[in-house]
Design a protein around this motif. Structure first.
Motif, PDB file in Angstrom:
ATOM      1  N   ASN A 134       0.713  -1.124   0.006  1.00  0.00           N
ATOM      2  CA  ASN A 134      -0.025   0.017  -0.004  1.00  0.00           C
ATOM      3  C   ASN A 134       1.030   1.155   0.013  1.00  0.00           C
ATOM      4  OD1 ASN A 134      -0.061   1.276   2.841  1.00  0.00           O
ATOM      5  ND2 ASN A 134       0.175  -0.964   3.193  1.00  0.00           N
ATOM      6  N   ILE A 135       0.439   2.329  -0.400  1.00  0.00           N
ATOM      7  CA  ILE A 135       1.009   3.491  -0.620  1.00  0.00           C
ATOM      8  C   ILE A 135      -0.089   4.702  -0.414  1.00  0.00           C
ATOM      9  CG2 ILE A 135       0.705   3.905  -3.073  1.00  0.00           C
ATOM     10  CD1 ILE A 135       3.697   5.439  -2.832  1.00  0.00           C
ATOM     11  N   ASN A 136       0.365   5.468   0.846  1.00  0.00           N
ATOM     12  CA  ASN A 136      -0.667   6.341   1.285  1.00  0.00           C
ATOM     13  C   ASN A 136       0.117   7.875   1.140  1.00  0.00           C
ATOM     14  OD1 ASN A 136      -2.601   4.396   2.239  1.00  0.00           O
ATOM     15  ND2 ASN A 136      -0.604   4.057   3.364  1.00  0.00           N
ATOM     16  N   ALA A 137      -1.074   8.909   1.083  1.00  0.00           N
ATOM     17  CA  ALA A 137      -0.441  10.169   0.910  1.00  0.00           C
ATOM     18  C   ALA A 137      -1.492  11.360   1.338  1.00  0.00           C
ATOM     19  CB  ALA A 137       0.115  10.458  -0.535  1.00  0.00           C
ATOM     20  N   GLY A 138      -1.100  12.325   1.928  1.00  0.00           N
ATOM     21  CA  GLY A 138      -1.962  13.446   2.328  1.00  0.00           C
ATOM     22  C   GLY A 138      -1.051  14.564   2.540  1.00  0.00           C
ATOM     23  N   GLY A 139      -1.915  15.648   2.356  1.00  0.00           N
ATOM     24  CA  GLY A 139      -1.342  17.011   2.401  1.00  0.00           C
ATOM     25  C   GLY A 139      -2.216  18.394   2.855  1.00  0.00           C
ATOM     26  N   THR A 140      -1.463  19.415   3.005  1.00  0.00           N
ATOM     27  CA  THR A 140      -2.019  20.334   3.609  1.00  0.00           C
ATOM     28  C   THR A 140      -1.497  21.763   2.900  1.00  0.00           C
ATOM     29  OG1 THR A 140      -0.385  21.034   5.360  1.00  0.00           O
ATOM     30  CG2 THR A 140      -2.061  19.614   6.044  1.00  0.00           C
ATOM     31  N   LEU A 141      -2.367  22.679   2.719  1.00  0.00           N
ATOM     32  CA  LEU A 141      -2.071  23.976   2.031  1.00  0.00           C
ATOM     33  C   LEU A 141      -3.057  25.029   2.627  1.00  0.00           C
ATOM     34  CD1 LEU A 141      -0.489  25.590  -0.145  1.00  0.00           C
ATOM     35  CD2 LEU A 141      -2.212  25.165  -1.716  1.00  0.00           C
ATOM     36  N   THR A 142      -2.372  25.975   2.959  1.00  0.00           N
ATOM     37  CA  THR A 142      -3.320  27.236   3.626  1.00  0.00           C
ATOM     38  C   THR A 142      -2.508  28.553   3.207  1.00  0.00           C
ATOM     39  OG1 THR A 142      -1.968  27.333   5.647  1.00  0.00           O
ATOM     40  CG2 THR A 142      -3.890  25.851   5.830  1.00  0.00           C
ATOM     41  N   GLN A 143      -3.317  29.422   3.182  1.00  0.00           N
ATOM     42  CA  GLN A 143      -2.889  30.878   2.580  1.00  0.00           C
ATOM     43  C   GLN A 143      -3.653  31.832   3.196  1.00  0.00           C
ATOM     44  OE1 GLN A 143      -3.229  30.596  -1.857  1.00  0.00           O
ATOM     45  NE2 GLN A 143      -1.073  29.869  -1.936  1.00  0.00           N
ATOM     46  N   GLY A 144      -3.240  32.941   3.379  1.00  0.00           N
ATOM     47  CA  GLY A 144      -3.859  34.133   4.153  1.00  0.00           C
ATOM     48  C   GLY A 144      -3.193  34.649   5.182  1.00  0.00           C
ATOM     49  N   THR A 148       1.016  27.874   5.077  1.00  0.00           N
ATOM     50  CA  THR A 148       1.724  26.670   5.205  1.00  0.00           C
ATOM     51  C   THR A 148       1.257  25.492   4.152  1.00  0.00           C
ATOM     52  OG1 THR A 148      -0.419  25.420   6.611  1.00  0.00           O
ATOM     53  CG2 THR A 148       1.430  26.837   7.820  1.00  0.00           C
ATOM     54  N   LYS A 149       2.383  24.844   4.108  1.00  0.00           N
ATOM     55  CA  LYS A 149       2.187  23.566   3.004  1.00  0.00           C
ATOM     56  C   LYS A 149       3.101  22.282   3.606  1.00  0.00           C
ATOM     57  CE  LYS A 149       5.716  25.312  -0.143  1.00  0.00           C
ATOM     58  NZ  LYS A 149       5.944  25.664  -1.601  1.00  0.00           N
ATOM     59  N   GLY A 150       2.336  21.263   3.466  1.00  0.00           N
ATOM     60  CA  GLY A 150       3.216  20.064   3.968  1.00  0.00           C
ATOM     61  C   GLY A 150       2.445  18.754   3.210  1.00  0.00           C
ATOM     62  N   ILE A 151       3.431  17.772   3.133  1.00  0.00           N
ATOM     63  CA  ILE A 151       3.038  16.245   2.437  1.00  0.00           C
ATOM     64  C   ILE A 151       3.380  15.340   3.305  1.00  0.00           C
ATOM     65  CG2 ILE A 151       5.143  16.487   1.260  1.00  0.00           C
ATOM     66  CD1 ILE A 151       3.911  15.057  -1.094  1.00  0.00           C
ATOM     67  N   ASN A 152       2.863  14.334   3.580  1.00  0.00           N
ATOM     68  CA  ASN A 152       2.885  13.231   4.355  1.00  0.00           C
ATOM     69  C   ASN A 152       2.857  11.902   3.202  1.00  0.00           C
ATOM     70  OD1 ASN A 152       3.405  14.467   7.023  1.00  0.00           O
ATOM     71  ND2 ASN A 152       0.992  14.592   6.641  1.00  0.00           N
ATOM     72  N   ILE A 153       3.723  10.911   3.374  1.00  0.00           N
ATOM     73  CA  ILE A 153       3.832   9.844   2.315  1.00  0.00           C
ATOM     74  C   ILE A 153       4.233   8.607   3.092  1.00  0.00           C
ATOM     75  CG2 ILE A 153       4.629   8.731   0.355  1.00  0.00           C
ATOM     76  CD1 ILE A 153       4.958  11.463  -0.983  1.00  0.00           C
ATOM     77  N   LEU A 175       6.722  19.693   6.395  1.00  0.00           N
ATOM     78  CA  LEU A 175       5.706  20.707   6.664  1.00  0.00           C
ATOM     79  C   LEU A 175       6.685  22.097   6.396  1.00  0.00           C
ATOM     80  CD1 LEU A 175       3.022  21.729   7.142  1.00  0.00           C
ATOM     81  CD2 LEU A 175       3.547  21.399   9.701  1.00  0.00           C
ATOM     82  N   GLU A 176       5.797  23.186   5.882  1.00  0.00           N
ATOM     83  CA  GLU A 176       6.618  24.566   5.878  1.00  0.00           C
ATOM     84  C   GLU A 176       5.639  25.649   6.118  1.00  0.00           C
ATOM     85  OE1 GLU A 176       7.919  25.577   1.843  1.00  0.00           O
ATOM     86  OE2 GLU A 176       9.591  23.983   1.636  1.00  0.00           O
ATOM     87  N   ASP A 177       6.369  26.346   6.853  1.00  0.00           N
ATOM     88  CA  ASP A 177       5.320  27.773   7.507  1.00  0.00           C
ATOM     89  C   ASP A 177       6.132  29.100   6.893  1.00  0.00           C
ATOM     90  OD1 ASP A 177       3.857  29.419   8.614  1.00  0.00           O
ATOM     91  OD2 ASP A 177       4.133  28.749  10.625  1.00  0.00           O
ATOM     92  N   ARG A 178       5.235  29.514   5.870  1.00  0.00           N
ATOM     93  CA  ARG A 178       6.067  30.720   5.203  1.00  0.00           C
ATOM     94  C   ARG A 178       7.530  30.583   4.697  1.00  0.00           C
ATOM     95  NH1 ARG A 178       2.794  34.988   6.286  1.00  0.00           N
ATOM     96  NH2 ARG A 178       1.039  34.649   7.849  1.00  0.00           N
ATOM     97  N   GLY A 179       7.673  29.450   4.318  1.00  0.00           N
ATOM     98  CA  GLY A 179       9.136  29.101   3.465  1.00  0.00           C
ATOM     99  C   GLY A 179       9.823  28.577   4.426  1.00  0.00           C
ATOM    100  N   ARG A 180       9.524  28.397   5.722  1.00  0.00           N
ATOM    101  CA  ARG A 180      10.669  28.007   6.520  1.00  0.00           C
ATOM    102  C   ARG A 180      10.296  26.330   7.236  1.00  0.00           C
ATOM    103  NH1 ARG A 180      10.726  27.584  12.281  1.00  0.00           N
ATOM    104  NH2 ARG A 180       8.729  28.771  12.327  1.00  0.00           N
ATOM    105  N   ASN A 181      11.012  25.596   6.887  1.00  0.00           N
ATOM    106  CA  ASN A 181      10.688  24.155   7.442  1.00  0.00           C
ATOM    107  C   ASN A 181      10.360  23.958   8.724  1.00  0.00           C
ATOM    108  OD1 ASN A 181      11.099  22.843   4.743  1.00  0.00           O
ATOM    109  ND2 ASN A 181      13.321  22.702   4.993  1.00  0.00           N
ATOM    110  N   THR A 182       9.383  23.324   9.174  1.00  0.00           N
ATOM    111  CA  THR A 182       8.986  23.087  10.477  1.00  0.00           C
ATOM    112  C   THR A 182       9.014  21.554  10.868  1.00  0.00           C
ATOM    113  OG1 THR A 182       6.711  22.860   9.916  1.00  0.00           O
ATOM    114  CG2 THR A 182       7.797  25.211  10.762  1.00  0.00           C
ATOM    115  N   GLN A 183       9.014  20.654   9.684  1.00  0.00           N
ATOM    116  CA  GLN A 183       8.945  19.303   9.791  1.00  0.00           C
ATOM    117  C   GLN A 183       9.761  18.790   8.604  1.00  0.00           C
ATOM    118  OE1 GLN A 183       5.551  16.842   9.665  1.00  0.00           O
ATOM    119  NE2 GLN A 183       6.163  15.713  11.634  1.00  0.00           N
ATOM    120  N   PHE A 184      10.902  17.992   8.949  1.00  0.00           N
ATOM    121  CA  PHE A 184      11.343  17.347   8.040  1.00  0.00           C
ATOM    122  C   PHE A 184      12.153  16.134   8.400  1.00  0.00           C
ATOM    123  CE2 PHE A 184      14.377  16.470   4.520  1.00  0.00           C
ATOM    124  CZ  PHE A 184      14.088  17.251   3.379  1.00  0.00           C
ATOM    125  N   ASN A 185      11.600  14.832   8.117  1.00  0.00           N
ATOM    126  CA  ASN A 185      11.906  13.503   8.525  1.00  0.00           C
ATOM    127  C   ASN A 185      11.742  12.614   7.523  1.00  0.00           C
ATOM    128  OD1 ASN A 185       9.505  12.459   9.603  1.00  0.00           O
ATOM    129  ND2 ASN A 185       9.404  14.194  10.911  1.00  0.00           N
TER     130      ASN A 185
END
Length: 344
Positions: A134-144, A148-153, A175-185
């Motif tokens: 199985n392969i699974n993916a999810g993501g987030t994208l917020t503006q305003g 933030t934008k993020g991806i989980n695989i 996961l990025e917040d205003r271009g700054r990495n807040t999660q990277f593993n």
């Protein structure tokens, strides 16, 4: 005005015989309580027979509740001693099974309890392998106000043969917040199992892990051990493992480290709600042999919801614990994911 229609006796007899012939050609299961089921045998691979009927769809029948079983077409039978036979199942004494072998072979009779498989998949007989994954993916994208934008695989694939099993899996989170990495593993792991008996096996395993926010440049592990497959069925799987590993840790800022360790692992999954939803849990513990107060834990627990054309939705909780983290880092890390995926 009514017209009387006369049916000739030969035609009536032909219809009756045809009906009885159709019924006679069905596979049959006689239960210990006297019930008789008609349909077609699909397979027996665990403690149940998968039986297809016209009136109730596909059902699972407990093998221990069967008094007698017959088939209209040849089946592939594997006994508890590993011998493989092909032929039609015929009626015999209660609690026994009869087999008329193909190509004019002699009829054999033996206890139902000596039957391991009926029409097993190739991986169970040594004639091939089964590939699942199985392969699974999810993501987030917020503006305003927040950007933030993020991806989980995450994913896993398993090649299973009679004596061998290969497992490759891993995950990637960013996961990025205003271009700054807040999660990277990320993490990749692999394991090879060699089955010495139907349930006992020895294994070799390795993994590679990176996490910038735990100051972990690369943690690599390699080890060997033994495991026991308690259950391995389409609806229930449970295994436990124990062994030794060597752990090497490279950090961005902290001092690098390496040490031998003991390993414990568990894998469990089970189908729920009439086999429509899967619950799964797995964890791995590595303990430093030199300093037993230092240990690492990785785990994931989740539910995979009913698939539609092999696509499914899942929710999953991942938890990591390091009892001796780098300076300024916390011991625990966790993430809750909601993903869409594809399974095969």
């Amino acid at each position: 005005m009514y017209r009387r229609i006369r049916l000739k006796t030969p035609l009536v007899l032909a219809i009756v015989l045809a009906v009885f012939q159709v019924q006679a050609r069905a596979d049959q299961i006689k239960l210990k309580n006297g019930d008789l089921l008609t349909g077609s045998i699909v397979k027996k691979e665990a403690t149940t027979v998968v039986f297809k009927t016209n009136y109730a769809g596909t059902i699972n029948v407990q093998w221990s509740e069967i008094e007698n079983i017959t088939s209209d077409e040849p089946v592939h039978l594997v006994l508890s001693d590993g011998s493989s036979l092909r032929g039609e199942l015929v009626s015999t004494d209660p609690g026994d099974i009869g087999l008329e072998q193909e190509n004019g072979g002699e009829e054999k009779n033996f206890s139902l309890m000596k039957t391991r498989y009926i029409n097993p998949s190739p991986d169970l007989t040594g004639e091939g392998y089964k590939w699942t994954g199985n392969i699974n993916a999810g993501g987030t994208l917020t503006q305003g106000n927040s950007e933030t934008k993020g991806i989980n695989i995450d994913g896993e694939t398993v090649f299973r043969a009679l004596k061998n099993r290969f497992t490759i899996g891993g995950y990637f989170h960013r996961l990025e917040d205003r271009g700054r990495n807040t999660q990277f593993n990320s993490r990749v792991n692999g394991k090879y199992d060699r089955f010495l008996e139907p349930q006992w096996y020895v294994y070799g395993n390795t993994s590679f892990e990176n996490d910038r926010f735990r100051d972990l440049k690369l943690r690599s592990t390699a080890g060997v051990g033994t495991g026991y497959q308690i259950f391995e069925t389409p609806n229930l799987n449970l295994s436990i493992e124990g062994g030794v590993n060597y752990i090497n840790e490279d950090f961005y800022k902290a001092q690098d480290d390496s040490y031998p360790g003991l390993r414990w692992a568990l894998r469990y999954d089970q189908m729920l709600f009439h086999s429509s939803t899967k619950f799964f849990h797995e964890h791995e513990v590595l303990m430093d042999i030199q300093q037993t107060s230092h240990y690492l834990l990785t785990s994931k627990t989740g539910i995979r919801f009913p698939p539609i054309f092999n696509f499914n939705a899942s929710t999953q909780f991942q938890y990591n614990w390091d009892s001796r983290p780098a300076v300024g880092r916390k011991r625990a890390d966790s993430i809750l994911m909601f993903t869409l995926g594809y399974g095969w």
